[in-house]
Design an enzyme around this catalytic site. Sequence first.
Site, short mmCIF file in Angstrom:
data_model
loop_
_atom_site.label_atom_id
_atom_site.label_comp_id
_atom_site.label_asym_id
_atom_site.label_seq_id
_atom_site.Cartn_x
_atom_site.Cartn_y
_atom_site.Cartn_z
N LYS A 169 26.66 -5.04 -3.95
CA LYS A 169 28.12 -5.07 -4.16
C LYS A 169 28.86 -4.40 -2.99
O LYS A 169 30.02 -4.08 -3.10
CB LYS A 169 28.46 -4.32 -5.46
CG LYS A 169 27.86 -4.98 -6.69
CD LYS A 169 28.42 -4.38 -7.98
CE LYS A 169 27.46 -3.41 -8.62
NZ LYS A 169 27.95 -2.79 -9.83
N HIS B 270 6.23 6.03 11.20
CA HIS B 270 5.61 5.89 9.87
C HIS B 270 4.70 7.11 9.71
O HIS B 270 3.47 7.02 9.73
CB HIS B 270 4.81 4.58 9.83
CG HIS B 270 4.45 4.11 8.45
ND1 HIS B 270 4.54 4.93 7.34
CD2 HIS B 270 3.98 2.92 8.01
CE1 HIS B 270 4.14 4.23 6.28
NE2 HIS B 270 3.80 3.01 6.65
N ARG C 42 0.80 -1.22 0.00
CA ARG C 42 0.00 0.00 0.00
C ARG C 42 0.83 1.27 0.00
O ARG C 42 0.55 2.22 -0.74
CB ARG C 42 -0.94 0.04 1.22
CG ARG C 42 -2.22 -0.71 1.02
CD ARG C 42 -2.67 -1.33 2.31
NE ARG C 42 -1.77 -2.40 2.66
CZ ARG C 42 -1.94 -3.66 2.27
NH1 ARG C 42 -2.98 -4.00 1.59
NH2 ARG C 42 -1.05 -4.59 2.58
N THR C 43 1.84 1.33 0.85
CA THR C 43 2.61 2.58 0.95
C THR C 43 3.31 2.83 -0.38
O THR C 43 3.28 3.94 -0.92
CB THR C 43 3.63 2.49 2.10
OG1 THR C 43 2.92 2.13 3.29
CG2 THR C 43 4.31 3.83 2.33
N ARG D 284 11.80 3.69 2.55
CA ARG D 284 11.39 2.78 3.62
C ARG D 284 12.58 1.91 3.99
O ARG D 284 13.25 1.36 3.11
CB ARG D 284 10.22 1.91 3.17
CG ARG D 284 9.96 0.75 4.11
CD ARG D 284 8.69 0.03 3.82
NE ARG D 284 7.54 0.80 4.24
CZ ARG D 284 6.33 0.27 4.46
NH1 ARG D 284 6.13 -1.02 4.29
NH2 ARG D 284 5.32 1.02 4.85
C1 NCD Z 1 2.38 -0.96 8.11
C2 NCD Z 1 3.89 -0.87 8.18
O1 NCD Z 1 4.60 -1.14 7.22
O2 NCD Z 1 4.35 -0.48 9.25
N1 NCD Z 1 1.91 -1.16 6.82
C3 NCD Z 1 1.59 -0.06 6.06
O3 NCD Z 1 2.43 0.75 5.75
N2 NCD Z 1 0.30 0.10 5.72
C4 NCD Z 1 1.80 -1.90 9.07
C5 NCD Z 1 2.18 -3.33 9.04
O4 NCD Z 1 3.03 -3.76 8.27
O5 NCD Z 1 1.59 -4.07 9.84
#
Ligand code: NCD
Length: 356
Positions: free
Chosen positions: A114, A168, A85-86, A135
């Site tokens: 590498k 997040h 989703r993100t 991320r």
């Molecule tokens: C979350 C995350 O990555 O922290 N997912 C997200 O971004 N919607 C929550 C999760 O992974 O449980």
Amino acid sequence: MKLKNISWEEFLKLGVVEKSSYLVEDGRPFHVLTAQQFDRKQLDDLGSLATAIRFIAKTEAGMKFLRNLLSHKRAMLYFAQPSTRTFLSFCAACQILGVEIGEVRDTATSSEFKGETQEDSVRTFSSYFDLIIMRTKIGGLVEKMAWALSNSERPVPIINAGSGKDQHPTQALLDVYTLQRSFEKLGGIDGKRIIFVGDLARGRTVRSLAWLLTNYSDVKQCFVAPDQLQIGGDILELLRRAGVEFEVTGDLKSAIPRADAVYMTRVQDEWDVKDGESAGIDTSRYFFAREYLNLLGKHAVIMHPFPRRKEIPPDIDHDPRAVYWRQMRNGMWIRAALIAVVFQRDEDIRDYYNKN
Ligand code: NCD
């Protein structure tokens, strides 16, 4: 840019709230790293901007207008940790605004394989892109990158799309936007009771959202989890200092009737230190049982950042109070709003919205 005027060691020593002032430029977010850097006005403005984008995007002419706003910009999506989703909502948000995208999702296919450091990788991205969306499972790394970029010849902004177990911020923004919309006719988020359920110890979405909610008046927070997965003392300390009323409990059933929003989460077992550590914890009492629908207020909402496992049975999806699919889509609108603010196109969007 203040981040240029402080050494990494000095910046690192600052508390998470104190760091906020170093992340802004001309009164708007430049780097987006933490939930702590947003205030009430920014949350309200982002929400109304997301709604404006949502409306404008309904027509072909509107989509064309939006797509021209940032067609001269490129964004790098650097996702060194799994994401659906993100990642996709950031892609879609960029596409809505015309931002071209590049991606590294698997470091086995980049020079990190590498032996290149992540510092060098990010520095490299800044040579080709105008925005980095990142991320990583390494807590604090995105801050280090922001500092390094601000102190380089190409100080491009960086947006934290999930770092470690800690933060997040953009998920918290979409969660707040979902709450704003859910309670639009009920006096907004002020005065509401939000209950968080599941793995609160390692859930970064909860940690960021708990803080964002301190921007609202009289919001009560309730943390429902087995002892081993309860919310961190650092968050409770931040809430105490912010004067927020909160409750910590292991009893989901009795928490449901008083909730305005129930925020469910999955067990984050990828963080287990020992094999099978999470599997030894009985989490079944922290699932949203079908019969809880009868206990839940008529106006209340059920949220989840997803991915879900067994904590919400899919047949609950039909209940109008289950808003997690809408919550997910809100992620695209609020991320588009955020990118528009970072690149200073928010006023153009508001003008178009007011004229059409
Ligand atoms: C979350 C995350 O990555 O922290 N997912 C997200 O971004 N919607 C929550 C999760 O992974 O449980």
